[in-house]
Motif scaffolding. Structure first.
Motif, PDB file in Angstrom:
ATOM      1  N   SER A  10       0.842  -1.195   0.000  1.00  0.00           N
ATOM      2  CA  SER A  10       0.000   0.000   0.000  1.00  0.00           C
ATOM      3  C   SER A  10       0.875   1.242   0.000  1.00  0.00           C
ATOM      4  O   SER A  10       1.941   1.248   0.610  1.00  0.00           O
ATOM      5  CB  SER A  10      -0.888   0.022   1.248  1.00  0.00           C
ATOM      6  OG  SER A  10      -1.611   1.242   1.315  1.00  0.00           O
ATOM      7  N   ASP A  11       0.396   2.304  -0.653  1.00  0.00           N
ATOM      8  CA  ASP A  11       1.129   3.566  -0.581  1.00  0.00           C
ATOM      9  C   ASP A  11       0.689   4.398   0.620  1.00  0.00           C
ATOM     10  O   ASP A  11       1.206   5.486   0.849  1.00  0.00           O
ATOM     11  CB  ASP A  11       1.004   4.359  -1.888  1.00  0.00           C
ATOM     12  CG  ASP A  11      -0.412   4.771  -2.206  1.00  0.00           C
ATOM     13  OD1 ASP A  11      -1.358   4.242  -1.589  1.00  0.00           O
ATOM     14  OD2 ASP A  11      -0.579   5.643  -3.073  1.00  0.00           O
ATOM     15  N   VAL A  12      -0.260   3.864   1.398  1.00  0.00           N
ATOM     16  CA  VAL A  12      -0.695   4.529   2.635  1.00  0.00           C
ATOM     17  C   VAL A  12      -0.730   3.515   3.798  1.00  0.00           C
ATOM     18  O   VAL A  12      -1.771   3.295   4.416  1.00  0.00           O
ATOM     19  CB  VAL A  12      -2.068   5.233   2.472  1.00  0.00           C
ATOM     20  CG1 VAL A  12      -1.951   6.469   1.630  1.00  0.00           C
ATOM     21  CG2 VAL A  12      -3.101   4.282   1.892  1.00  0.00           C
ATOM     22  N   PRO A  13       0.402   2.889   4.120  1.00  0.00           N
ATOM     23  CA  PRO A  13       0.414   1.927   5.221  1.00  0.00           C
ATOM     24  C   PRO A  13       0.197   2.637   6.554  1.00  0.00           C
ATOM     25  O   PRO A  13       0.729   3.731   6.769  1.00  0.00           O
ATOM     26  CB  PRO A  13       1.817   1.323   5.138  1.00  0.00           C
ATOM     27  CG  PRO A  13       2.644   2.390   4.514  1.00  0.00           C
ATOM     28  CD  PRO A  13       1.736   3.104   3.558  1.00  0.00           C
ATOM     29  N   SER A  14      -0.606   2.026   7.423  1.00  0.00           N
ATOM     30  CA  SER A  14      -0.831   2.655   8.726  1.00  0.00           C
ATOM     31  C   SER A  14      -1.447   1.663   9.697  1.00  0.00           C
ATOM     32  O   SER A  14      -2.068   0.689   9.302  1.00  0.00           O
ATOM     33  CB  SER A  14      -1.737   3.878   8.596  1.00  0.00           C
ATOM     34  OG  SER A  14      -3.019   3.476   8.159  1.00  0.00           O
ATOM     35  N   GLY A  15      -1.258   1.933  10.961  1.00  0.00           N
ATOM     36  CA  GLY A  15      -1.826   1.106  12.016  1.00  0.00           C
ATOM     37  C   GLY A  15      -0.916  -0.039  12.404  1.00  0.00           C
ATOM     38  O   GLY A  15      -0.014  -0.426  11.680  1.00  0.00           O
ATOM     39  N   ARG A  16      -1.189  -0.560  13.586  1.00  0.00           N
ATOM     40  CA  ARG A  16      -0.387  -1.649  14.137  1.00  0.00           C
ATOM     41  C   ARG A  16      -1.017  -3.014  13.844  1.00  0.00           C
ATOM     42  O   ARG A  16      -0.388  -3.877  13.258  1.00  0.00           O
ATOM     43  CB  ARG A  16      -0.239  -1.456  15.649  1.00  0.00           C
ATOM     44  CG  ARG A  16       0.555  -2.554  16.328  1.00  0.00           C
ATOM     45  CD  ARG A  16       0.720  -2.291  17.816  1.00  0.00           C
ATOM     46  NE  ARG A  16       1.589  -1.175  18.075  1.00  0.00           N
ATOM     47  CZ  ARG A  16       2.920  -1.254  18.171  1.00  0.00           C
ATOM     48  NH1 ARG A  16       3.535  -2.408  18.020  1.00  0.00           N
ATOM     49  NH2 ARG A  16       3.635  -0.185  18.414  1.00  0.00           N
TER      50      ARG A  16
END
Length: 106
Positions: A10-16
């Motif tokens: 993803s070009d917007v990786p986020s979160g744990r």
């Protein structure tokens, strides 16, 4: 073995954790990174390209990379041999952060 986070994940990786969204550090570690690392060796390391995303939160990076030590039972020494992080100047700070998370993980 190469992985481009922006192109293959993803070009917007986020979160744990999985519960935090679709493109989390836990998902990247368990579904993309750890399976390739388990097949890697010094002559055939996994190269993770971290360029070209919108950026990274600390929770994503710690879970994805620190989690390799905490949850996937890789040692820091082993990861130094089989994991390479590719980063241009813009993303160099994230590379340094990844290496710190791996070194600090227990």
């Amino acid at each position: 073995m190469n992985i481009s986070i922006a192109k293959e994940f993803s070009d917007v990786p986020s979160g744990r954790y999985y519960a935090d969204g679709e493109w989390t550090g836990e998902k990247f570690r368990t579904e993309y990174l750890a399976p390739k690392l388990k097949k890697a060796d010094r002559q055939h390391p996994v190269i993770v390209n971290i360029n070209d995303t919108e950026g990274y939160g600390s929770s994503f990076l710690e879970e994805a990379f620190g989690g390799l030590v905490r949850k996937e039972n890789f040692s820091q020494d082993e990861l130094n041999k089989i994991l390479k992080i590719e980063a241009n100047d813009t993303y160099r700070i994230y590379k340094e952060t990844i290496l710190e998370y791996i070194a600090e993980a227990k």
